[in-house]
Enzyme design. Sequence first.
Site, mmCIF file in Angstrom:
data_model
loop_
_atom_site.group_PDB
_atom_site.id
_atom_site.type_symbol
_atom_site.label_atom_id
_atom_site.label_comp_id
_atom_site.label_asym_id
_atom_site.label_seq_id
_atom_site.Cartn_x
_atom_site.Cartn_y
_atom_site.Cartn_z
ATOM 1 N N ARG A 468 1.033 -1.219 0.068
ATOM 2 C CA ARG A 468 -0.045 0.129 -0.097
ATOM 3 C C ARG A 468 0.814 1.143 0.127
ATOM 4 O O ARG A 468 1.043 1.648 0.995
ATOM 5 C CB ARG A 468 -0.800 0.276 1.349
ATOM 6 C CG ARG A 468 -1.969 -1.153 1.212
ATOM 7 C CD ARG A 468 -2.989 -0.897 2.358
ATOM 8 N NE ARG A 468 -4.322 -1.779 2.324
ATOM 9 C CZ ARG A 468 -4.459 -2.864 2.734
ATOM 10 N NH1 ARG A 468 -3.334 -3.383 3.509
ATOM 11 N NH2 ARG A 468 -5.580 -3.499 2.610
ATOM 12 N N GLU A 602 -12.444 -4.426 -7.525
ATOM 13 C CA GLU A 602 -13.048 -3.898 -6.214
ATOM 14 C C GLU A 602 -14.316 -2.970 -6.101
ATOM 15 O O GLU A 602 -14.970 -2.550 -5.351
ATOM 16 C CB GLU A 602 -12.123 -3.205 -5.190
ATOM 17 C CG GLU A 602 -10.946 -2.286 -5.759
ATOM 18 C CD GLU A 602 -9.984 -1.747 -4.718
ATOM 19 O OE1 GLU A 602 -9.935 -2.105 -3.710
ATOM 20 O OE2 GLU A 602 -9.109 -1.035 -5.302
ATOM 21 N N ASN A 625 -12.248 -6.064 0.477
ATOM 22 C CA ASN A 625 -12.651 -5.154 1.375
ATOM 23 C C ASN A 625 -13.623 -4.028 0.787
ATOM 24 O O ASN A 625 -14.761 -3.687 1.335
ATOM 25 C CB ASN A 625 -11.581 -4.124 2.174
ATOM 26 C CG ASN A 625 -10.757 -5.211 2.458
ATOM 27 O OD1 ASN A 625 -10.731 -6.464 3.016
ATOM 28 N ND2 ASN A 625 -9.279 -4.715 2.742
ATOM 29 N N ASP A 626 -13.376 -3.408 -0.172
ATOM 30 C CA ASP A 626 -13.938 -2.537 -0.976
ATOM 31 C C ASP A 626 -15.100 -3.370 -1.785
ATOM 32 O O ASP A 626 -16.410 -2.821 -1.744
ATOM 33 C CB ASP A 626 -12.983 -1.727 -2.129
ATOM 34 C CG ASP A 626 -12.574 -0.446 -1.229
ATOM 35 O OD1 ASP A 626 -13.310 0.092 -0.448
ATOM 36 O OD2 ASP A 626 -11.352 -0.479 -1.331
ATOM 37 N N CYS A 673 -6.405 -9.693 -2.238
ATOM 38 C CA CYS A 673 -5.588 -9.067 -1.341
ATOM 39 C C CYS A 673 -6.606 -8.550 -0.288
ATOM 40 O O CYS A 673 -5.817 -7.753 0.424
ATOM 41 C CB CYS A 673 -4.539 -8.166 -1.728
ATOM 42 S SG CYS A 673 -5.605 -6.886 -2.901
HETATM 43 C C1 PEP Z 1 -9.668 -4.065 -0.630
HETATM 44 O O1 PEP Z 1 -10.363 -3.019 -0.876
HETATM 45 O O2 PEP Z 1 -9.650 -5.064 -0.410
HETATM 46 C C2 PEP Z 1 -8.145 -3.702 -0.530
HETATM 47 C C3 PEP Z 1 -7.004 -4.691 -0.359
HETATM 48 O O3 PEP Z 1 -7.661 -2.389 -0.548
HETATM 49 P P1 PEP Z 1 -7.716 -1.417 0.767
HETATM 50 O O4 PEP Z 1 -8.187 -2.065 1.894
HETATM 51 O O5 PEP Z 1 -6.324 -0.724 1.050
HETATM 52 O O6 PEP Z 1 -8.710 -0.194 0.238
HETATM 53 MG MG MG Z 2 -9.595 -1.226 -1.694
#
Ligand code: PEP
Ligand code: MG
Length: 752
Positions: A468, A602, A625-626, A673
């Site tokens: 990141r 995402e 996550n997103d 990820c």
């Molecule tokens: C996600 O969105 O899953 C991701 C890995 O990116 P971040 O959590 O940094 O938004």
């Molecule tokens: Mg993300």
Amino acid sequence: MLGSLRSIVQEVNAARDLPAVLDIIVHRVREVMDTRVCSVYLRDKQSGSYVLMATEGLNPDSVGQVRLEPGEGLVGNVVTREEPINLERAEAHPAYQYFPATGEERFSAFLGTPIIHHRNVLGVLVVQQAEQRRFDEGEEAFLVTLSAQLAGVIAHAEATGALATIGQQRREAKFDGIAASPGVAIGCAHIVAPPASLSTVPYSCCMDVEAELALFHQALVAAREEIRAVGERLKDELNREERALFDAYISMLDDSSLAVEVCDRIRGQQLSASRAWAEVMLEHVRRFEAMSDSYFRDRAADVRDLGARVLMHLRQQQQSQRDYPDNAILIGEELTAAALADVPREKLIGLVSIKGSANSHVAIIARAMGLPAVMGAQELPFERIDGAELVVDGYRGELYVHPSTELRRRYDSIVEEEREIARHLDHLAGLPGETADGHRVRLWVNTGLMADVVRSLERGAEGVGLYRTEVPFLLRDRFPSEEEQREIYREQLQAFAPRPVTMRTLDIGGDKALTYFPIEETNPFLGWRGIRVTLDHPEIFLGQVRAMMKASLGLDNLRIMLPMVSGLGELEAARKLVERAYRELVDEGYDIAMPPLGIMIEVPSAVYQARELAERADFMSVGSNDLTQYLLAVDRNNSRVANIYHALHPAVLRALHHVVDASHDADTKVGICGELAGDPGGALLLVAMGYDVLSMNATNLPRVKAALRAVTKSDLDQLLRQCLNLQCPEQIEETLSSYLKRVGLKSLLQPM
Ligand code: PEP
Ligand code: MG
């Protein structure tokens, strides 16, 4: 009515404690609704019954005496029905109960509304009249609105009250939040307040009153000087009235009026200067806010601003005096990565944030650092517990202030159990990530902090699936230069070489704000974030990509990944820029390979165009996550809706499954990820779907590897089929945890 509603809520917000809150409610509601009686009943947490806590109109001696079980009497019926009861003749209702102590027989009309907070009935608000009449619709709606608005304030006042009593007796108090990073921390609460926020100044006393008074006066002088200087600088641009406003501010900060009130508190209550100043200024702010004239209401913002300025000076003077305790548990209203970075790592053992949830970025960093964390602890009166002993239970999302000896002992044994499990997993570092029947999966890591590198290598990471890059940007007060970036990226690439390192281009916006590049939006997660920002600022994008490529010189283990891609156009535009940067570097004499260019999936639109994207990208990686947040329309950062954020929602699983198939159809490798990859149960499902790479924080890597090595691919295929047939996330979670137990992996679930 709207005016009354607002002024009652504001008065209540400004109240000192729970009794004051209740007193204001019963007085003001009775007055505004012109009723004979107004009373509040609250749930007694121990017994579950509802107790008369305040009244205006009933016999005051009955307060604390009248108790009703849910379902008992009219009040108990409001509780069980969870809706208002509005009666013309209360005594004619079958549930009516007579309590002689209240003198209630004189009242006939009854209107009771439930006070509901997070689906729990905290209490009941009741108004009564002597004559027979039904409260009209407007009155009922008023009381319902008021109850809804007061619920949060009452819950908070109750929590603070619980702590106030234990403050003297040091009794244990428990608060709930969201489990955000597993593990248990037992340590000392250390509050970090944003430097200029009046409402989050911790409650603290001073040792030396005279020194505190001197500190306060210095801060006043400094703030006066500052305002004078600003006024001077702007004098040609201001009209007479505006100049007068500056003079008014300066005179508010002279040694009379406000200052006297503050000094009285420092002397009388031995409060710290910051706390005394914040209390006094907030009272003034609220007084202005409650005024009916809009001109004066607007002045509240000026007073708040003035308060913040002085506070900043006080903080600057105090900052140097503040040391971090050993075993510090950092607590803040909204913790940031920068606040974490300020604490020496060896002193920090846990995190608590009042706002945010398990998928906020600070929670992700906490997991990466192996720090137990609880987020969204909304009722924790954090400003009152600086220095207190605290237990953070990051498995269940629970906090205990002043834990009893027995509770401490219980948690000590959990900490020991965790150490034992970690020791047990150590031997896995050198073994490959594969199932018992030889199905190979790449287990990579997510990184951002320098500390991640050592931990990742120790745990046998085979590559970096997500670096990141915004983390070093977040920890600075300006954009890092191209050369500064090159050095940072070089360290990362070198540490892992020859293993691949996937560097994501800058992903700011959403909940990742750079102080030096503010983005003000009403809907930041749907706004200008990720690739959208960097495509609009090619100078930032090109500089970053050049720095990455220069850093890869002689290593050739760089992969570049684009965040938040929502369509083919963004990938094409970014590819053009990357190729341009590459050509320029080659022209400048750099002997480097063109790195593979991948994208994150995402955004739902990218799921539905996964096939086309996969044909054009060199690799893909799902940011679950997103993706979860956008598929379920649940803000990943909002603790109010955290209970409906499910990475294992059937809709999310279907999308994840579709992405692998689409990607493989185009012969493109695909990884994931998001945090789901680091959850042992979730990881097994992803392996069954066919994901080539699982990238997770270094803390979870050994657990996922242990799970993978204990199962067979054919078993997992069956597990996946079973899960894809389930209709709700809870069933899927349950199925996964029973599977883990069945195959002897219970220890990978939470202890206890
Ligand atoms: C996600 O969105 O899953 C991701 C890995 O990116 P971040 O959590 O940094 O938004
Ligand atoms: Mg993300």
